[in-house]
Design an enzyme around this catalytic site. Structure first.
Site, PDB file in Angstrom:
ATOM      1  N   CYS A 269     -22.567 -18.832  21.479  1.00  0.00           N
ATOM      2  CA  CYS A 269     -22.375 -19.895  22.468  1.00  0.00           C
ATOM      3  C   CYS A 269     -23.017 -21.205  21.999  1.00  0.00           C
ATOM      4  O   CYS A 269     -22.553 -21.805  21.037  1.00  0.00           O
ATOM      5  CB  CYS A 269     -22.883 -19.444  23.826  1.00  0.00           C
ATOM      6  SG  CYS A 269     -22.293 -20.468  25.194  1.00  0.00           S
ATOM      7  N   HIS A 353     -19.546 -14.421  24.632  1.00  0.00           N
ATOM      8  CA  HIS A 353     -20.760 -13.635  24.864  1.00  0.00           C
ATOM      9  C   HIS A 353     -20.500 -12.147  24.599  1.00  0.00           C
ATOM     10  O   HIS A 353     -20.062 -11.425  25.503  1.00  0.00           O
ATOM     11  CB  HIS A 353     -21.241 -13.821  26.307  1.00  0.00           C
ATOM     12  CG  HIS A 353     -21.910 -15.131  26.552  1.00  0.00           C
ATOM     13  ND1 HIS A 353     -23.283 -15.278  26.572  1.00  0.00           N
ATOM     14  CD2 HIS A 353     -21.403 -16.368  26.769  1.00  0.00           C
ATOM     15  CE1 HIS A 353     -23.587 -16.542  26.807  1.00  0.00           C
ATOM     16  NE2 HIS A 353     -22.454 -17.218  26.923  1.00  0.00           N
ATOM     17  N   GLU A 355     -22.554  -9.790  24.452  1.00  0.00           N
ATOM     18  CA  GLU A 355     -23.469  -8.925  25.205  1.00  0.00           C
ATOM     19  C   GLU A 355     -23.031  -8.727  26.652  1.00  0.00           C
ATOM     20  O   GLU A 355     -23.553  -7.855  27.344  1.00  0.00           O
ATOM     21  CB  GLU A 355     -24.872  -9.535  25.187  1.00  0.00           C
ATOM     22  CG  GLU A 355     -25.157 -10.556  26.251  1.00  0.00           C
ATOM     23  CD  GLU A 355     -24.412 -11.872  26.087  1.00  0.00           C
ATOM     24  OE1 GLU A 355     -24.317 -12.631  27.060  1.00  0.00           O
ATOM     25  OE2 GLU A 355     -23.916 -12.148  24.955  1.00  0.00           O
TER      26      GLU A 355
END
Length: 377
Positions: A269, A353, A355
């Site tokens: 990001c 992202h 995660e």
């Protein structure tokens, strides 16, 4: 909405004025108006430091139905300036919940408004682009609130990453808990890898993902110099997510420039944007950004499509990539840059992202790729 709820108001810099009901803390807050297309995940959104400086509109009409489980917070506090929704649920139906969403919003001092036309707001932002707004439970005057919205500070040119970063270095040791999905292939992590993670607004599950993939993580503030990082003798450097304009994070840009040809680096990001700038690319603010849990991204090399979670208002410009930066991932909605890697140096990054698990685990392999790249030397 709760019967008898106090009134709240929302004004936008273009002159729009809406009346609704207070759904969180009392007060007034302003920021960039963005919409998020996720049907779930409001707690992750609210505790993601990447939303600092933004007022978040949820496009799904009912929010709060599973309450809040505080152990799921992605950071120690809530970060959006304000929260905007169509209807708030005050009766959570999740056995893990330890608070309703309105109770939690009051506890975290987040100003929120419900009962407004979120579809109208979303269409407006899609048509007119980035807009500033103000949400208030104390000022009902349309002219006053519109003037405040026009005077609000936008995220352009702001180093918000330094505002949300940790203040001192610390170690992170927790990996995934027992409830995390086990679909990932088994990984031998007996060989631990020393990693320094820059905190531009890092989510806890990023740090858990690194630990689960065999990294011993030391988290450092945004302003940490390259010399201080090298003194920790890391084998790898990680650049986290975060809010604001990447071009404004000057100290981090200088540090990464000193590290980029010395250590393997993985960025996510804002970290991806900072790394791209250091390597010669340019970034720009998007018309209305990417904020959602359903963005399709194609891996250029394999053709594989991943469903990704995203929150960013700035993006790397594809036509600015220098010849030694290879485009690795593309957003299938608008063809924007979603990943890059250097053709000679052991550095790579993604805009989304991995995660956040919306796929649910489409992109988790990137942490393993980072490990493999470090061990390759």
């Amino acid at each position: 909405m709760k019967k008898g709820s106090p009134t709240a108001w929302l004004a936008v810099e273009n002159g729009l004025f809406l009346q609704g009901y207070a759904a969180g803390a009392e007060g007034e807050a302003s920021g960039d108006l963005v919409f998020h297309t996720g049907m779930t995940g409001y707690q992750e959104i609210l505790t993601d430091p990447s939303y600092c400086g933004q007022a978040v509109v949820m496009t799904y009409p009912l929010i709060g139905n599973y309450g809040v489980a505080r152990e799921d917070d992605e950071s120690a506090r809530a970060w959006p300036e304000a929260f905007v929704l169509k209807e708030m649920s005050r009766a959570p139906s999740n056995r893990r919940a330890d608070a309703s969403l309105p109770e939690w919003l009051v506890e975290k001092n987040v100003v929120a408004i419900e009962g407004v036309d979120t579809r109208r707001l979303t269409r407006m932002v899609r048509t007119e682009g980035s807009l500033r707004c103000v949400v208030s439970t104390t000022d009902s005057d349309p002219e006053s609130l519109v003037a405040k919205a026009r005077a609000a500070q936008a995220t352009d040119g702001r180093d918000l990453a330094t505002e949300v970063s940790c203040k001192e270095p610390y170690t992170w040791e927790a990996g995934y808990d027992d409830s995390y999905p086990e679909e990932l292939p088994p990984l031998d992590v007996s060989r631990r890898i020393r990693c320094v993670a820059y905190d531009f607004g890092a989510k806890r599950n990023i740090l858990r993902s690194l630990v689960a993939c065999g990294f011993d993580v030391t988290v450092v503030p945004t302003w940490t110099s390259a010399d201080d990082v090298l003194a920790m003798d890391p084998e790898a450097v990680f650049l986290s997510n975060g809010p604001g304009d990447p071009a404004a994070v000057s100290k981090a840009l200088a540090s990464v420039a000193d590290l980029v040809d010395r250590k393997p680096i993985f960025g996510i990001c804002l970290g991806h944007q900072i790394l791209s700038i250091v390597l010669g690319a340019k970034t720009a603010k998007m018309p209305f950004g990417h904020h959602g849990a359903n963005h399709p991204v194609r891996d250029v090399a394999t053709g594989r499509v991943e469903i990704t979670s995203q929150n960013h208002s700035f993006a790397v410009q594809a036509d600015s990539l220098p010849k030694d930066l290879e485009l690795t991932h593309v957003n299938l909605n608008d063809q924007t840059v979603e990943g890059i890697r250097h053709t000679r140096l052991p550095v790579f990054s993604v805009q989304y992202h991995p995660e956040a698990a919306p796929g649910p685990l489409d992109s988790a392999h990137l942490f393993q790729r980072f490990r493999e790249r470090v061990l390759k030397g």
